[in-house]
Design a protein around this motif. Structure first.
Motif, PDB file in Angstrom:
ATOM      1  N   VAL A 149       0.817  -1.329   0.138  1.00  0.00           N
ATOM      2  CA  VAL A 149       0.004  -0.011  -0.025  1.00  0.00           C
ATOM      3  C   VAL A 149       0.997   1.391  -0.189  1.00  0.00           C
ATOM      4  N   GLU A 150       0.752   2.189  -1.128  1.00  0.00           N
ATOM      5  CA  GLU A 150       1.338   3.351  -1.073  1.00  0.00           C
ATOM      6  C   GLU A 150       0.917   4.485  -0.067  1.00  0.00           C
ATOM      7  N   LEU A 151       1.776   4.994   0.696  1.00  0.00           N
ATOM      8  CA  LEU A 151       1.748   5.941   1.686  1.00  0.00           C
ATOM      9  C   LEU A 151       1.646   7.319   1.112  1.00  0.00           C
ATOM     10  N   GLN A 152       0.520   8.059   0.786  1.00  0.00           N
ATOM     11  CA  GLN A 152       0.613   9.157   0.283  1.00  0.00           C
ATOM     12  C   GLN A 152       1.202  10.435   0.869  1.00  0.00           C
ATOM     13  N   ASN A 153       1.136  10.331   2.159  1.00  0.00           N
ATOM     14  CA  ASN A 153       1.564  11.343   3.039  1.00  0.00           C
ATOM     15  C   ASN A 153       3.138  11.602   2.983  1.00  0.00           C
ATOM     16  N   ASN A 154       4.019  10.532   2.869  1.00  0.00           N
ATOM     17  CA  ASN A 154       5.273  10.469   2.952  1.00  0.00           C
ATOM     18  C   ASN A 154       5.990   9.676   1.680  1.00  0.00           C
ATOM     19  N   GLY A 155       5.311   9.208   0.846  1.00  0.00           N
ATOM     20  CA  GLY A 155       5.843   8.483  -0.421  1.00  0.00           C
ATOM     21  C   GLY A 155       6.450   7.212  -0.022  1.00  0.00           C
ATOM     22  N   GLY A 156       6.071   6.692   1.102  1.00  0.00           N
ATOM     23  CA  GLY A 156       6.624   5.216   1.380  1.00  0.00           C
ATOM     24  C   GLY A 156       5.528   4.337   1.120  1.00  0.00           C
ATOM     25  N   PHE A 157       5.780   3.340   1.875  1.00  0.00           N
ATOM     26  CA  PHE A 157       4.800   2.095   1.404  1.00  0.00           C
ATOM     27  C   PHE A 157       4.615   1.383   2.864  1.00  0.00           C
ATOM     28  N   THR A 158       3.846   0.495   2.888  1.00  0.00           N
ATOM     29  CA  THR A 158       3.461  -0.541   4.029  1.00  0.00           C
ATOM     30  C   THR A 158       3.560  -1.801   3.043  1.00  0.00           C
ATOM     31  N   ASP A 159       4.142  -2.760   3.787  1.00  0.00           N
ATOM     32  CA  ASP A 159       4.208  -4.262   3.045  1.00  0.00           C
ATOM     33  C   ASP A 159       4.049  -5.202   3.833  1.00  0.00           C
ATOM     34  N   ALA A 160       2.648  -6.035   3.538  1.00  0.00           N
ATOM     35  CA  ALA A 160       2.147  -7.036   4.681  1.00  0.00           C
ATOM     36  C   ALA A 160       2.356  -8.452   4.125  1.00  0.00           C
ATOM     37  N   ASP A 161       2.843  -9.412   4.562  1.00  0.00           N
ATOM     38  CA  ASP A 161       2.907 -10.776   4.212  1.00  0.00           C
ATOM     39  C   ASP A 161       1.792 -11.500   3.887  1.00  0.00           C
ATOM     40  N   SER A 162       1.762 -12.541   3.208  1.00  0.00           N
ATOM     41  CA  SER A 162       0.651 -13.330   2.823  1.00  0.00           C
ATOM     42  C   SER A 162       0.235 -13.986   3.978  1.00  0.00           C
ATOM     43  N   GLN A 163      -1.143 -14.450   3.940  1.00  0.00           N
ATOM     44  CA  GLN A 163      -1.602 -15.194   4.878  1.00  0.00           C
ATOM     45  C   GLN A 163      -3.088 -15.927   4.396  1.00  0.00           C
ATOM     46  N   TRP A 164      -3.358 -17.028   5.332  1.00  0.00           N
ATOM     47  CA  TRP A 164      -4.268 -17.999   4.944  1.00  0.00           C
ATOM     48  C   TRP A 164      -5.396 -17.716   5.964  1.00  0.00           C
TER      49      TRP A 164
ATOM     50  N   SER B  78      -0.588 -11.203  10.685  1.00  0.00           N
ATOM     51  CA  SER B  78       0.477 -10.923   9.484  1.00  0.00           C
ATOM     52  C   SER B  78       1.348  -9.867  10.103  1.00  0.00           C
ATOM     53  N   THR B  79       2.514  -9.908   9.311  1.00  0.00           N
ATOM     54  CA  THR B  79       3.581  -8.927   9.523  1.00  0.00           C
ATOM     55  C   THR B  79       3.681  -7.807   8.566  1.00  0.00           C
ATOM     56  N   VAL B  80       3.475  -6.509   9.178  1.00  0.00           N
ATOM     57  CA  VAL B  80       3.558  -5.509   8.406  1.00  0.00           C
ATOM     58  C   VAL B  80       4.602  -4.683   8.405  1.00  0.00           C
ATOM     59  N   PHE B  81       5.405  -4.282   7.294  1.00  0.00           N
ATOM     60  CA  PHE B  81       6.534  -3.407   7.309  1.00  0.00           C
ATOM     61  C   PHE B  81       6.314  -2.010   6.815  1.00  0.00           C
ATOM     62  N   ASN B  82       6.704  -1.015   7.444  1.00  0.00           N
ATOM     63  CA  ASN B  82       6.409   0.399   7.086  1.00  0.00           C
ATOM     64  C   ASN B  82       7.662   0.953   6.723  1.00  0.00           C
ATOM     65  N   SER B  83       7.727   1.369   5.367  1.00  0.00           N
ATOM     66  CA  SER B  83       9.126   1.773   4.751  1.00  0.00           C
ATOM     67  C   SER B  83       9.337   3.178   5.151  1.00  0.00           C
ATOM     68  N   ALA B  84       8.453   4.201   5.682  1.00  0.00           N
ATOM     69  CA  ALA B  84       8.692   5.458   6.185  1.00  0.00           C
ATOM     70  C   ALA B  84       9.366   5.360   7.428  1.00  0.00           C
ATOM     71  N   THR B  85       8.768   4.559   8.359  1.00  0.00           N
ATOM     72  CA  THR B  85       9.328   4.563   9.930  1.00  0.00           C
ATOM     73  C   THR B  85      10.588   3.560  10.057  1.00  0.00           C
ATOM     74  N   GLY B  86      10.416   2.519   9.086  1.00  0.00           N
ATOM     75  CA  GLY B  86      11.401   1.402   9.267  1.00  0.00           C
ATOM     76  C   GLY B  86      10.882   0.452  10.641  1.00  0.00           C
ATOM     77  N   LEU B  87       9.680   0.484  10.871  1.00  0.00           N
ATOM     78  CA  LEU B  87       9.058  -0.417  11.916  1.00  0.00           C
ATOM     79  C   LEU B  87       8.135  -1.474  11.223  1.00  0.00           C
ATOM     80  N   THR B  88       8.475  -2.614  11.897  1.00  0.00           N
ATOM     81  CA  THR B  88       7.681  -3.773  11.682  1.00  0.00           C
ATOM     82  C   THR B  88       6.488  -3.872  12.808  1.00  0.00           C
ATOM     83  N   HIS B  89       5.491  -4.103  12.372  1.00  0.00           N
ATOM     84  CA  HIS B  89       4.601  -4.782  13.465  1.00  0.00           C
ATOM     85  C   HIS B  89       3.723  -5.989  13.064  1.00  0.00           C
TER      86      HIS B  89
END
Length: 325
Positions: A201-216, A246-257
């Motif tokens: 998902v593109e983060l429009q406020n800072n140009g970054g993105f979030t990346d979530a892994d796959s899941q069932w 699911s594991t989500v990485f935020n490229s703008a903050t560098g944090l994974t949750h």
């Protein structure tokens, strides 16, 4: 939360119970276009056009467990489905829609409103009738598969920029429906295994993105139809969806949750009317979803943890179904 679920389920059963004593339970495998076991016959084109309005609300909590306001969302959706019978036992399916929604975040000091709209990713499906009650058996068994490509970009909604509706990743649903049909009612059990591919998902406020892994995720359900004469019927249904973390990485903050929880139970009812018997059918429907508590856990930044509780959702809609031979 659980007592409300039980009460609602009891109410749905109570609607059907008084009728069950007088219903004709003679087996009858007629394909009724509003029925849970409907499948178009060879050469038939089936269509379903639906409008839905939904509203949800959830209480928000911070990392300490203290209340942090609430989030409210309202949404509208237009959905179109087409099915074509390649044979009496095999049908192809297309689902596509357009939606728009508004989400407001209410904190003790402020209210932030965000909106999103756009096309959903189209879903291509196939249903194979492995066992047909019409052949003389007691049950019908359908095996289903649906695939949605990553057709449109996913963008998050901000205060200044509208977001999109598309998921941002591929998905696949593998399901089965098994049921029994009589002259006056149908009972069908469903099972679905839903694979959600990697989501970006593109983060429009800072140009970054979030990346979530796959899941069932998995869903079990029970659907029914109770017919009162040739032109009116009532559909009742219930289901429960089991979601995985699911594991989500935020490229703008560098944090994974880790996004955890969020199982939900759905209860639904729909009143159907045949404007043209088994050719044009209108439906008025209602569904209520009960959500379990959900959390976002930041392993390297515990102070950023959040959770939601007491989330529920109401959805109402109208549907027009039709078939061309």
């Amino acid at each position: 939360m659980r007592w409300k679920t039980s009460l609602a389920a009891t109410g749905l059963l109570a609607l059907a119970a008084p009728q069950a004593q007088a219903l004709d339970d003679t087996p009858d495998a007629t394909r009724i276009i509003s029925d849970p076991l409907y499948l178009p016959s060879q050469g038939q084109l089936y269509g379903s056009t639906a409008y839905r309005w939904g509203s949800s609300k959830a209480d928000d909590f911070d990392a300490t467990g203290a209340p942090d306001g609430y989030t409210q969302s309202t949404g509208n959706a237009l959905d179109q489905q087409l099915q074509y019978g390649l044979s009496d036992d095999l049908a192809l399916r297309l689902d596509w829609g357009y939606g728009w929604r508004s989400t407001s975040r209410h904190t003790p000091t402020d209210t932030l409103v965000r909106s999103a709209s756009g096309w959903t990713d189209p879903t291509f499906g196939v249903t194979w009738r492995a066992i047909d009650q019409a052949a003389g058996g007691p049950l019908t068994l359908d095996l289903r598969a649906d695939y949605a490509p990553d057709a449109f970009p996913a963008k998050n909604a901000t205060i200044d920029d509208e977001g999109t509706i598309a998921r941002g990743g591929q998905s696949l649903d593998l399901g089965a429906t098994i049921g029994h049909e009589t002259r006056d009612y149908t009972i069908a059990a469903t099972f679905d295994a839903n694979w959600l591919g990697t989501r970006k998902v593109e983060l429009q406020n800072n140009g970054g993105f979030t990346d979530a892994d796959s899941q069932w995720n998995y869903r079990i359900g029970l659907d029914s139809q109770w017919r009162f004469g040739e032109v009116t019927s009532l559909n009742l249904g219930a289901g429960h969806t089991f979601t995985n973390n699911s594991t989500v990485f935020n490229s703008a903050t560098g944090l994974t949750h880790i996004s955890t929880g969020g199982d939900f139970t759905d209860l639904s009812a729909a009143l159907n009317y045949h404007f043209v018997p088994n050719t044009i059918v209108g439906s008025l429907g209602y569904q209520h979803n009960f959500y379990d508590d959900a959390r976002s856990v930041f392993p390297t930044s515990p102070a950023s943890d959040t959770s939601t509780r007491n989330k529920d959702e109401d959805v109402v809609g109208v549907t027009m179904r039709y078939v061309l031979n």
